[in-house]
Motif scaffolding. Structure first.
Motif, PDB file in Angstrom:
ATOM      1  N   ALA A 347       0.834  -1.206   0.000  1.00  6.58           N
ATOM      2  CA  ALA A 347       0.000   0.000   0.000  1.00  6.58           C
ATOM      3  C   ALA A 347       0.869   1.256   0.000  1.00  6.58           C
ATOM      4  N   LEU A 348       1.924   1.227   0.786  1.00  8.32           N
ATOM      5  CA  LEU A 348       2.840   2.364   0.867  1.00  8.32           C
ATOM      6  C   LEU A 348       3.499   2.628  -0.491  1.00  8.32           C
ATOM      7  N   THR A 371       2.268  -0.935  12.525  1.00  9.61           N
ATOM      8  CA  THR A 371       3.203  -1.335  11.479  1.00  9.61           C
ATOM      9  C   THR A 371       3.642  -0.144  10.638  1.00  9.61           C
ATOM     10  N   LEU A 372       2.695   0.711  10.260  1.00  7.19           N
ATOM     11  CA  LEU A 372       3.029   1.879   9.454  1.00  7.19           C
ATOM     12  C   LEU A 372       3.840   2.906  10.244  1.00  7.19           C
ATOM     13  N   GLY A 574       7.441   1.003  10.365  1.00  2.79           N
ATOM     14  CA  GLY A 574       7.719   2.376   9.972  1.00  2.79           C
ATOM     15  C   GLY A 574       7.891   2.489   8.467  1.00  2.79           C
ATOM     16  N   LEU A 575       7.672   3.697   7.940  1.00  3.32           N
ATOM     17  CA  LEU A 575       7.653   3.918   6.501  1.00  3.32           C
ATOM     18  C   LEU A 575       8.973   3.540   5.832  1.00  3.32           C
ATOM     19  N   GLU A 576      10.094   3.940   6.425  1.00  2.34           N
ATOM     20  CA  GLU A 576      11.388   3.698   5.796  1.00  2.34           C
ATOM     21  C   GLU A 576      11.689   2.204   5.687  1.00  2.34           C
TER      22      GLU A 576
END
Length: 591
Positions: A347-348, A371-372, A574-576
């Motif tokens: 999704a990201l 999670t995000l 996290g996003l990274e």
């Protein structure tokens, strides 16, 4: 092991998917049976793999495990239980009532509500059946992942109270017809479940933040419904002795120690055991007997190195998912294989490419927000909350069907909507509502573990058949949720697994179930692969070697498309770090 001391008659192993409940339940059952105790091992998971662990077919009847004296096993099959339940109700009225009435009763008994009641009926029977209680010293329950288990354990009180108040004589008439006869059985089940001298609840977790937080939430929810005496087992922890000079092992060990140090306060007072990570696959009697026994790490086999073909990256799969710029993407699989992580990463990536994306979950124990750990333009996140959706459904029904009723009629309708059946209907409606959005944007759905997802698909199939029956003689164009799931131009199902025997077998079974429903999985993703991470620790290297056969099985037998994600040194939160999953390399590995 503390959880093995002074064991009562009933033991429940519960926890987040993938933490090792089945392995621990099987190992405990074998240990007690080897000591001469008469043991019944019961799986309440709709996607049970107890038979796979023992290498035998078990099914919906009590079956002796021939290789282990004094041990029998039972897998509660919701569909088989539902058919028995339907026959028990419909059989006596055939030839007595008019055919149209019998047909109406059978129709009411065709949905997911009946499936749940029937499985629950079998579960409570095991807690109260005098013959079974006489025949077995211990009954060990290997439960479904947490959200489904909490629901099951709440049901004795829910149905008991529902019947006690004289409810359930409206829309759930068919499914509930057999419940009234079981009133005393449900009361006895509640008494057994709430007595610590008869029942022990064992929370299973990994040395990971997400599973420990899930265990803490489970502890609170179980305590709220009467389970106050709980044990905790931390399963599969990497021994410090394996760290050595292996950077991956060192990172994993530090990550696990940090998670244990940050363990939620509510778990700290629970009697706690640690079961170390083992180098072998937990399939077969020798492995299960060794699980609860301290032993040396096995040496890496000396066979010729096995080469894994170069595999596509997760990014290349996303390229194939883009298609027309919208659609439904569903991650499915056994609990604990990383469905949530993969769904969030995909999704990201789609959102970062400029597409509008709705990331959602049907898992009662989901952790999407955790999670995000961040936000991104074009990305919205939601969760199908069973409690919220049930309340929404109740209000909608009261506003429509209850609008023109008198006070007595509204009171009857309100009572009917308090039935536990209502939640199943509400969750299905929420599921249907969300997947309709896929016609305009990307909807990425993180599904519940396999068994719960199959029950949701069963409800989808029942609705599909009902709509098609009603529209048979009309020319009106219509599309049901099942038709959307079967449309490969709109829906792409990703099966997530680990390179281990049991997850791959369960994933293969899921694929067959989906294909029988007319749904063709689009790709397989093997997550957390040690073989692709190339460890040097003896224990991790042995586990990596064991993966090779399963990776080749997926590539050559099951998947049209596939990708492998290496085990990450840092938890992919996290996003990274999620973006690293997409764009990280998956080189050819040799061991």
């Amino acid at each position: 092991m503390l959880f093995l001391e002074n064991i009562p008659q009933f033991l429940f192993f519960t926890g987040k998917g993938g933490v090792g409940k089945t392995s621990l339940a099987c190992a405990t059952a074998i240990k007690l049976a080897d000591e001469g105790k008469r043991v019944l091992l019961v799986s309440t998971d709709p996607a049970s793999n107890v038979g796979q662990v023992f290498g035998i077919t078990i099914g919906n009847t009590i079956t002796p495990v021939i290789a282990v004296g004094h041990l029998s096993a039972l897998e509660i099959d919701p569909q088989a239980a539902a058919q028995v339940y339907r026959d028990k109700i419909v059989g006596p009225v055939r030839g007595v009532l008019p055919a149209a009435v019998v047909s109406s009763i059978a129709e009411q008994l065709s949905g997911a509500c009946t499936t749940e009641i029937a499985a629950f009926d079998e579960f409570t029977g095991l807690l109260t059946n005098a013959a079974i209680l006489h025949d077995f010293d211990h009954i060990i329950f290997d439960t479904a992942p947490t959200g489904h288990t909490i629901r099951m354990l709440q049901l004795p009180g829910a149905w008991s109270g529902f019947l006690e108040d004289g409810k359930g004589d409206a829309s759930c008439l068919g499914p509930l017809a057999g419940l009234e006869k079981q009133r005393e059985q449900y009361h006895a089940a509640v008494a057994a479940l709430s007595d610590p001298e008869r029942t022990r609840m064992i929370l299973v977790a990994r040395a990971q933040g997400a599973t420990l937080r899930e265990a803490a939430r489970t502890h609170e929810e179980l305590a709220a419904i009467g389970f106050r005496h709980q044990y905790l087992v931390i399963n599969g922890a990497l021994p410090q002795s394996e760290v050595g000079s292996d950077l991956l092992a060192a990172a994993v060990w530090k990550r696990e120690q940090a998670a244990l140090a940050a363990m939620p306060e509510i778990l700290r007072d629970a009697p706690t055991d640690f079961v170390p990570l083992r180098p072998f696959n937990l399939v077969g009697l020798p492995a299960l007997r060794a699980l609860l026994v301290s032993g040396a790490v096995e040496n890496v086999p000396t066979q010729t190195a096995v080469s894994i073909p170069a595999v596509p990256s997760l990014a290349s799969l996303v390229d194939g998912l883009v298609g027309s710029g919208h659609g439904l993407i569903m991650t499915m699989g056994k609990g604990g294989v990383g469905k949530t992580t993969v769904a969030a990463a995909i999704a990201l990536e789609l959102a970062s490419r400029g597409y509008a994306v709705h990331l959602t979950t049907s898992d009662p124990a989901a952790h999407l927000i955790e999670t995000l750990a961040g936000s991104l333009d074009n990305l919205t996140v939601s969760r199908i909350d069973p409690h919220a959706e049930t309340e929404r459904y109740r209000q909608e029904v009261m506003a429509s069907k209850g609008k023109n009723l008198d006070a007595a009629g509204r009171a009857l309708l309100e009572e009917d909507l308090r039935s536990p059946c209502t939640e199943e209907i509400a969750v299905f409606q929420a599921f249907s509502r969300i997947i309709r959005e896929a016609g305009k944007k990307f909807v990425v759905m993180d599904t519940a573990p396999t068994g719960h997802t199959l029950l949701l698909l069963d409800a989808t199939g029942s609705y599909d058949r009902e709509i098609k029956r009603k529209m048979l003689n009309t020319s009106v164009h219509f599309t049901t949720p099942m038709m959307q799931l079967q449309d490969t131009t709109l829906t792409k199902v990703l099966i997530i697994t680990l390179a281990e025997t049991t997850p791959v077998l369960e994933a293969a079974g899921l694929q067959l179930d989906l294909q029988r429903a007319g749904i063709a999985p689009w790709a397989w993703i093997i997550n957390n692969s040690l073989a692709m991470a190339k460890p040097s620790s003896a224990l991790l290297r042995q586990r990596a070697y064991n993966e090779l056969a399963q990776i080749n099985e997926v590539a050559n037998k099951y998947a049209q498309r596939w990708a492998v994600i290496p085990l990450q040194a840092q938890e992919p939160v996290g996003l990274e770090r999620l973006q690293q999953l997409i764009h990280g390399t998956t080189p050819t590995a040799q061991l």
